[in-house]
Scaffold this active site. Sequence first.
Site, PDB file in Angstrom:
ATOM      1  CG  ASP A  52       0.208   9.368   0.448  1.00 50.26           C
ATOM      2  OD1 ASP A  52       0.120   8.221   0.898  1.00 50.26           O
ATOM      3  OD2 ASP A  52      -0.467  10.329   0.874  1.00 50.26           O
ATOM      4  CG  HIS A  89      -2.040  -0.989   1.107  1.00 50.98           C
ATOM      5  ND1 HIS A  89      -3.327  -0.622   0.752  1.00 50.98           N
ATOM      6  CD2 HIS A  89      -2.063  -2.323   1.247  1.00 50.98           C
ATOM      7  CE1 HIS A  89      -4.083  -1.704   0.702  1.00 50.98           C
ATOM      8  NE2 HIS A  89      -3.341  -2.750   1.004  1.00 50.98           N
TER       9      HIS A  89
HETATM   10  C1  GDG Z   1      -2.082   3.980   3.184  1.00 49.54           C
HETATM   11  C2  GDG Z   1      -1.090   4.646   2.226  1.00 49.54           C
HETATM   12  C3  GDG Z   1      -2.822   4.560   0.425  1.00 49.54           C
HETATM   13  C4  GDG Z   1      -8.047  10.547   7.535  1.00 49.54           C
HETATM   14  N1  GDG Z   1      -8.291  11.377   8.579  1.00 49.54           N
HETATM   15  C5  GDG Z   1      -9.497  11.045   9.059  1.00 49.54           C
HETATM   16  C6  GDG Z   1      -9.971   9.966   8.294  1.00 49.54           C
HETATM   17  N2  GDG Z   1      -9.075   9.698   7.374  1.00 49.54           N
HETATM   18  C7  GDG Z   1      -9.266   8.667   6.339  1.00 49.54           C
HETATM   19  C8  GDG Z   1      -9.352   9.277   4.965  1.00 49.54           C
HETATM   20  C9  GDG Z   1      -8.920   8.107   4.094  1.00 49.54           C
HETATM   21  C10 GDG Z   1      -7.938   7.376   4.997  1.00 49.54           C
HETATM   22  O1  GDG Z   1      -8.173   7.787   6.329  1.00 49.54           O
HETATM   23  C11 GDG Z   1      -6.500   7.763   4.677  1.00 49.54           C
HETATM   24  O2  GDG Z   1      -6.112   7.160   3.510  1.00 49.54           O
HETATM   25  P1  GDG Z   1      -4.841   7.664   2.712  1.00 49.54           P
HETATM   26  O3  GDG Z   1      -4.840   6.942   1.418  1.00 49.54           O
HETATM   27  O4  GDG Z   1      -4.921   9.128   2.540  1.00 49.54           O
HETATM   28  O5  GDG Z   1      -3.548   7.380   3.599  1.00 49.54           O
HETATM   29  P2  GDG Z   1      -2.936   6.259   4.619  1.00 49.54           P
HETATM   30  O6  GDG Z   1      -3.721   6.132   5.857  1.00 49.54           O
HETATM   31  O7  GDG Z   1      -1.522   6.685   4.813  1.00 49.54           O
HETATM   32  O8  GDG Z   1      -2.997   4.868   3.831  1.00 49.54           O
HETATM   33  C12 GDG Z   1      -1.823   5.446   1.163  1.00 49.54           C
HETATM   34  C13 GDG Z   1      -3.691   3.795   1.409  1.00 49.54           C
HETATM   35  O9  GDG Z   1      -2.917   3.094   2.376  1.00 49.54           O
HETATM   36  C14 GDG Z   1      -4.594   2.775   0.702  1.00 49.54           C
HETATM   37  O10 GDG Z   1      -3.847   1.879  -0.053  1.00 49.54           O
HETATM   38  O11 GDG Z   1      -3.645   5.369  -0.385  1.00 49.54           O
HETATM   39  O12 GDG Z   1      -0.899   6.002   0.240  1.00 49.54           O
HETATM   40  O13 GDG Z   1      -0.167   5.475   2.949  1.00 49.54           O
HETATM   41  O14 GDG Z   1      -9.982   7.250   3.817  1.00 49.54           O
HETATM   42  O15 GDG Z   1     -10.644   9.736   4.720  1.00 49.54           O
HETATM   43  N3  GDG Z   1     -11.154   9.377   8.515  1.00 49.54           N
HETATM   44  C15 GDG Z   1     -11.903   9.851   9.546  1.00 49.54           C
HETATM   45  N4  GDG Z   1     -11.496  10.895  10.320  1.00 49.54           N
HETATM   46  C16 GDG Z   1     -10.301  11.514  10.118  1.00 49.54           C
HETATM   47  O16 GDG Z   1      -9.957  12.459  10.839  1.00 49.54           O
HETATM   48  N5  GDG Z   1     -13.093   9.283   9.790  1.00 49.54           N
END
Ligand code: GDG
Length: 466
Positions: free
Chosen positions: A362, A154
């Site tokens: 990322d 990921h």
């Molecule tokens: C890893 C990889 C890859 C965030 N803050 C809050 C919240 N979130 C949710 C977002 C989104 C998720 O968390 C974050 O996803 P990301 O993709 O931005 O990043 P990572 O957590 O680092 O995930 C990344 C991912 O895996 C999937 O393969 O895209 O590159 O690092 O859904 O909305 N959700 C809530 N409150 C928050 O304050 N409810």
Amino acid sequence: MSRLVVVSNRIADPRKTAAGGLAVALADVLNATGGLWFGWSGKIVDSDADDVHFQQAGRVKLATIDLSQVDHDAFYLGYSNGVLWPVFHYRLDLADFDAGYINGYRRVNQLFARKLLPLLRDDDIIWVHDYHLIPLAAELRALGCRQRIGFFLHIPLPPPLMLAAIPGHDWLIRALFAYDLVGFQSQADLSHFAGYVETEAHAQPVEEGRWRAFGRTVQAGAFPIGIDVEEFTELSNAREAVEMYERMKEEYSRRKLLVGVDRLDYSKGLPQRLRAFRELLAKYPETRGSATLIQIASPSRENVSAYNDILHELESLCGSINGNFGELDWMPVRYMHRTVARARLPGLFRASRVALVTPLRDGMNLVAKEFLVAQNPEDPGVLVLSRFAGAAEQLREALLVNPYDSESTAAAIQLALQMPVEERRSRHHALMETIRRYDVHWWCDSFLAALGQARAEEKGPNWLRL
Ligand code: GDG
């Protein structure tokens, strides 16, 4: 249809929508095959962890194990988040190459393998997720497991020379050859894999997407993860999101909102983002009294020390921007170190004119996609996206920026704030086509189809000496 077995460090009950993204995506296929999801319970126990705990979630069986404090510290805090996370995000400076961690990492992967093996059926398809479990297939193979096993990373894979800085890097990459299919988020990651195996392991590309090294062949490909567009659209139209949208519109009726939502992590480029925002206020005076940045930084891995440093840097930057630019009736930055309920996020996104998704590196970044899905297509907001997010390979109609360059990022934010509605609509329309086509179901289906077709070679117990 073969049963799907998903293995990841943490698991979630797929029936609970609060779990979001991955759990929802995997729920469909786990449900359809009466699947099994195996992972760490999240519990740390005093003695040696031995039992497997089972829970039935609809048609899906959840199986978890606990970890001892020593294993948790070396495997999770030490190797996974103290070595692999920083190096894979190009932060060699933050890596702690303590020699003891790798043993803990290997021990826990062996524990996973030992506990999972008796639960497997002959025709299962196994899908292992993320950097915590890179050697799992090799450990399973060593115990005699012959089922098809796929792996999805990921997070990004760094360039070969950076990978080579990890003591034992050859062991780590060699372990990937125990899988039948290895999936990455982007073409950049895939090319780093190819570069590493060709230069460091003298691999021969056998054919498109297949490499031979260490006496084995493996198939690898890019499978950019998407979101469940339908689920997020429903969430956007639900009461909590609509109420949030209305509250924000009323509260900020005279302002233009910018939004950032990230886990508090040094890979997300938060200080750089704030510096670009400060540059915007300094350089474009018309933004003062108007542009308001809401930055949510949800708490994450608080027991890893690098996270504390970033927390303090962020608090100090927000304080100085508000102190220097704020007015009695306008605060430029609203910063929250808290998690916002998932049901409210789409309302916040929809009320915002601009999203700042500016990680330094990322794997993909799902916030970028969620922001776009939450928009009103008639009056959509603009995505300012780091070129170093995996999502930038797909989302070409976003305003792509170099987050290290605060001046040009500020200029892009200004462009976004001033973008005429026709241009916003046409960019949003094009971006949504991509997001719909490559949604999370496409990701799941295409990975599993490729795994089903990956030419299996004999990967019995004797092939890999880790
Ligand atoms: C890893 C990889 C890859 C965030 N803050 C809050 C919240 N979130 C949710 C977002 C989104 C998720 O968390 C974050 O996803 P990301 O993709 O931005 O990043 P990572 O957590 O680092 O995930 C990344 C991912 O895996 C999937 O393969 O895209 O590159 O690092 O859904 O909305 N959700 C809530 N409150 C928050 O304050 N409810």
